[in-house]
Motif scaffolding. Structure first.
Motif, mmCIF file in Angstrom:
data_model
loop_
_atom_site.group_PDB
_atom_site.id
_atom_site.type_symbol
_atom_site.label_atom_id
_atom_site.label_comp_id
_atom_site.label_asym_id
_atom_site.label_seq_id
_atom_site.Cartn_x
_atom_site.Cartn_y
_atom_site.Cartn_z
ATOM 1 N N GLU A 1 10.754 0.249 -2.213
ATOM 2 C CA GLU A 1 11.959 -0.570 -2.367
ATOM 3 C C GLU A 1 11.650 -2.029 -2.105
ATOM 4 O O GLU A 1 12.076 -2.910 -2.861
ATOM 5 C CB GLU A 1 13.061 -0.097 -1.425
ATOM 6 N N LEU A 2 10.899 -2.306 -1.032
ATOM 7 C CA LEU A 2 10.544 -3.690 -0.718
ATOM 8 C C LEU A 2 9.690 -4.288 -1.820
ATOM 9 O O LEU A 2 9.916 -5.432 -2.256
ATOM 10 C CB LEU A 2 9.800 -3.741 0.624
ATOM 11 N N ASP A 3 8.732 -3.530 -2.307
ATOM 12 C CA ASP A 3 7.871 -4.015 -3.381
ATOM 13 C C ASP A 3 8.703 -4.303 -4.630
ATOM 14 O O ASP A 3 8.495 -5.298 -5.325
ATOM 15 C CB ASP A 3 6.772 -2.993 -3.683
ATOM 16 N N CYS A 4 9.651 -3.435 -4.920
ATOM 17 C CA CYS A 4 10.521 -3.642 -6.078
ATOM 18 C C CYS A 4 11.353 -4.911 -5.905
ATOM 19 O O CYS A 4 11.473 -5.713 -6.835
ATOM 20 C CB CYS A 4 11.425 -2.425 -6.281
ATOM 21 N N GLU A 5 11.906 -5.115 -4.731
ATOM 22 C CA GLU A 5 12.689 -6.329 -4.459
ATOM 23 C C GLU A 5 11.831 -7.583 -4.648
ATOM 24 O O GLU A 5 12.275 -8.572 -5.242
ATOM 25 C CB GLU A 5 13.263 -6.299 -3.035
ATOM 26 N N ILE A 6 10.614 -7.551 -4.136
ATOM 27 C CA ILE A 6 9.708 -8.699 -4.291
ATOM 28 C C ILE A 6 9.414 -8.943 -5.764
ATOM 29 O O ILE A 6 9.494 -10.066 -6.247
ATOM 30 C CB ILE A 6 8.404 -8.473 -3.497
ATOM 31 N N PRO B 1 0.805 -1.223 0.000
ATOM 32 C CA PRO B 1 0.000 0.000 0.000
ATOM 33 C C PRO B 1 0.833 1.266 0.000
ATOM 34 O O PRO B 1 1.932 1.299 0.529
ATOM 35 C CB PRO B 1 -0.794 -0.130 1.310
ATOM 36 N N ASP B 2 0.276 2.299 -0.621
ATOM 37 C CA ASP B 2 0.789 3.667 -0.568
ATOM 38 C C ASP B 2 2.291 3.786 -0.772
ATOM 39 O O ASP B 2 3.026 4.148 0.131
ATOM 40 C CB ASP B 2 0.417 4.329 0.762
ATOM 41 N N HIS B 3 2.761 3.507 -1.995
ATOM 42 C CA HIS B 3 4.170 3.692 -2.306
ATOM 43 C C HIS B 3 4.610 5.107 -1.974
ATOM 44 O O HIS B 3 5.729 5.321 -1.536
ATOM 45 C CB HIS B 3 4.429 3.460 -3.810
ATOM 46 N N GLU B 4 3.728 6.055 -2.214
ATOM 47 C CA GLU B 4 4.095 7.452 -2.040
ATOM 48 C C GLU B 4 4.381 7.801 -0.582
ATOM 49 O O GLU B 4 5.079 8.743 -0.294
ATOM 50 C CB GLU B 4 2.989 8.368 -2.583
ATOM 51 N N LEU C 1 9.834 0.971 -8.842
ATOM 52 C CA LEU C 1 11.034 1.756 -9.067
ATOM 53 C C LEU C 1 10.687 3.216 -9.324
ATOM 54 O O LEU C 1 11.342 4.120 -8.807
ATOM 55 C CB LEU C 1 11.819 1.173 -10.245
ATOM 56 N N GLN C 2 9.649 3.449 -10.095
ATOM 57 C CA GLN C 2 9.199 4.827 -10.336
ATOM 58 C C GLN C 2 8.755 5.483 -9.034
ATOM 59 O O GLN C 2 8.984 6.677 -8.821
ATOM 60 C CB GLN C 2 8.080 4.860 -11.384
ATOM 61 N N ALA C 3 8.128 4.695 -8.155
ATOM 62 C CA ALA C 3 7.740 5.230 -6.843
ATOM 63 C C ALA C 3 8.976 5.591 -6.025
ATOM 64 O O ALA C 3 8.994 6.594 -5.314
ATOM 65 C CB ALA C 3 6.875 4.218 -6.102
ATOM 66 N N CYS C 4 10.034 4.781 -6.142
ATOM 67 C CA CYS C 4 11.287 5.098 -5.449
ATOM 68 C C CYS C 4 11.884 6.399 -5.980
ATOM 69 O O CYS C 4 12.404 7.205 -5.217
ATOM 70 C CB CYS C 4 12.303 3.973 -5.628
ATOM 71 N N ILE C 5 11.820 6.569 -7.293
ATOM 72 C CA ILE C 5 12.344 7.793 -7.886
ATOM 73 C C ILE C 5 11.596 8.992 -7.323
ATOM 74 O O ILE C 5 12.196 9.993 -6.929
ATOM 75 C CB ILE C 5 12.244 7.744 -9.429
ATOM 76 N N SER C 6 10.275 8.872 -7.230
ATOM 77 C CA SER C 6 9.456 9.957 -6.688
ATOM 78 C C SER C 6 9.805 10.244 -5.233
ATOM 79 O O SER C 6 9.776 11.381 -4.793
ATOM 80 C CB SER C 6 7.974 9.605 -6.787
ATOM 81 N N ALA C 7 10.127 9.204 -4.503
ATOM 82 C CA ALA C 7 10.427 9.370 -3.080
ATOM 83 C C ALA C 7 11.927 9.494 -2.817
ATOM 84 O O ALA C 7 12.351 9.491 -1.673
ATOM 85 C CB ALA C 7 9.867 8.175 -2.302
ATOM 86 N N ALA C 8 12.737 9.566 -3.887
ATOM 87 C CA ALA C 8 14.199 9.667 -3.770
ATOM 88 C C ALA C 8 14.772 8.495 -2.997
ATOM 89 O O ALA C 8 15.637 8.646 -2.150
ATOM 90 C CB ALA C 8 14.606 10.998 -3.137
ATOM 91 N N GLY C 9 14.316 7.298 -3.309
ATOM 92 C CA GLY C 9 14.793 6.093 -2.637
ATOM 93 C C GLY C 9 16.094 5.578 -3.225
ATOM 94 O O GLY C 9 16.792 6.266 -3.943
ATOM 95 N N GLY C 10 16.400 4.315 -2.941
ATOM 96 C CA GLY C 10 17.637 3.682 -3.381
ATOM 97 C C GLY C 10 17.560 3.220 -4.821
ATOM 98 O O GLY C 10 17.669 2.042 -5.118
ATOM 99 N N VAL C 11 17.382 4.162 -5.728
ATOM 100 C CA VAL C 11 17.084 3.852 -7.123
ATOM 101 C C VAL C 11 18.234 3.125 -7.821
ATOM 102 O O VAL C 11 18.007 2.121 -8.488
ATOM 103 C CB VAL C 11 16.718 5.132 -7.895
ATOM 104 N N LEU C 12 19.454 3.597 -7.690
ATOM 105 C CA LEU C 12 20.561 2.958 -8.401
ATOM 106 C C LEU C 12 20.722 1.516 -7.950
ATOM 107 O O LEU C 12 20.893 0.617 -8.773
ATOM 108 C CB LEU C 12 21.866 3.736 -8.210
ATOM 109 N N ARG C 13 20.648 1.284 -6.653
ATOM 110 C CA ARG C 13 20.776 -0.079 -6.129
ATOM 111 C C ARG C 13 19.714 -0.982 -6.741
ATOM 112 O O ARG C 13 19.990 -2.107 -7.142
ATOM 113 C CB ARG C 13 20.672 -0.072 -4.608
ATOM 114 N N LEU C 14 18.487 -0.478 -6.828
ATOM 115 C CA LEU C 14 17.405 -1.283 -7.402
ATOM 116 C C LEU C 14 17.568 -1.445 -8.909
ATOM 117 O O LEU C 14 17.252 -2.511 -9.456
ATOM 118 C CB LEU C 14 16.053 -0.667 -7.063
ATOM 119 N N ARG C 15 18.041 -0.421 -9.588
ATOM 120 C CA ARG C 15 18.312 -0.538 -11.033
ATOM 121 C C ARG C 15 19.350 -1.632 -11.275
ATOM 122 O O ARG C 15 19.206 -2.456 -12.168
ATOM 123 C CB ARG C 15 18.833 0.776 -11.608
#
Length: 187
Positions: free
Chosen positions: A17-22, A7-10, A36-50
């Motif tokens: 990040e967890l959802d992307c890993e799953i 729920p609520d990536h934002e 991943l797009q949600a991570c970008i919006s939230a300035a998460g660990g984007v490179l690691r996930l990429r």
């Protein structure tokens, strides 16, 4: 059962990040891209996930999509050691070990020749090409310089086993063990 999405990536990049890993673990590329797009919006660990996404695509044999995602990641983030290593893996899968070795040697600014990552890739590619003597000679030199670089050991053993130089490697390992007796996991 896993939920369709968290729920609520934002609200939290941690959820994204967890959802992307799953999603990456399940090979659900659409869900991974959305997270991943949600991570970008939230300035998460984007490179690691990429990097994880590209590696997952390579593991599933999807070299073309891995290459496209890698190129996009380099445009956004610039070349990094992780992306440089993936570039070598893509080259290996697309063009073979000879070209991957050539690619590896074009990346010293991002994967320095003194780094453990470079050295492990170099040894693995030399072994893949059947250049076991060269791999073992380099491994011995590098293990003398950095005996605590434990990721080099499997490649050194692989090379030694293929060229009947196990006794020579054994002597090197005994020397390292004598110098570092408090680190038993080395040998």
């Amino acid at each position: 059962a896993l939920p369709a999405a968290l729920p609520d990536h934002e609200q939290s990049d941690g959820y994204a990040e967890l959802d992307c890993e799953i999603a990456l673990g399940l090979g659900d590329w659409q869900r991974a891209e959305k997270a991943l797009q949600a991570c970008i919006s939230a300035a998460g660990g984007v490179l690691r996930l990429r990097v994880r996404s590209i590696a997952a695509r390579l593991s599933s044999g999807d070299v073309a999509d891995a290459q496209a995602e890698h190129d996009a990641a380099v445009l956004v983030h610039g070349m990094s050691p992780q992306l440089a290593g993936l570039k070598v893996r893509i080259s290996l899968m697309r063009d073979g070990p000879a070209q991957a070795l050539a690619t590896l040697d074009t990346l010293p600014d991002h994967l320095p020749t003194a780094s453990e990552g470079y050295r492990v890739l170099k040894l693995a590619l030399l072994n893949e090409r059947g250049r076991y003597h060269e791999a073992l000679d380099l491994a011995a030199q590098w293990l003398e310089e950095t005996p605590l670089a434990v990721k080099l050991y499997p490649q050194a053993v692989h090379a030694a086993q293929h060229r009947v130089r196990v006794v020579e490697l054994g002597k090197l390992l005994l020397d390292i063990e004598a110098r570092y007796p408090s680190v038993p996991e080395l040998v």
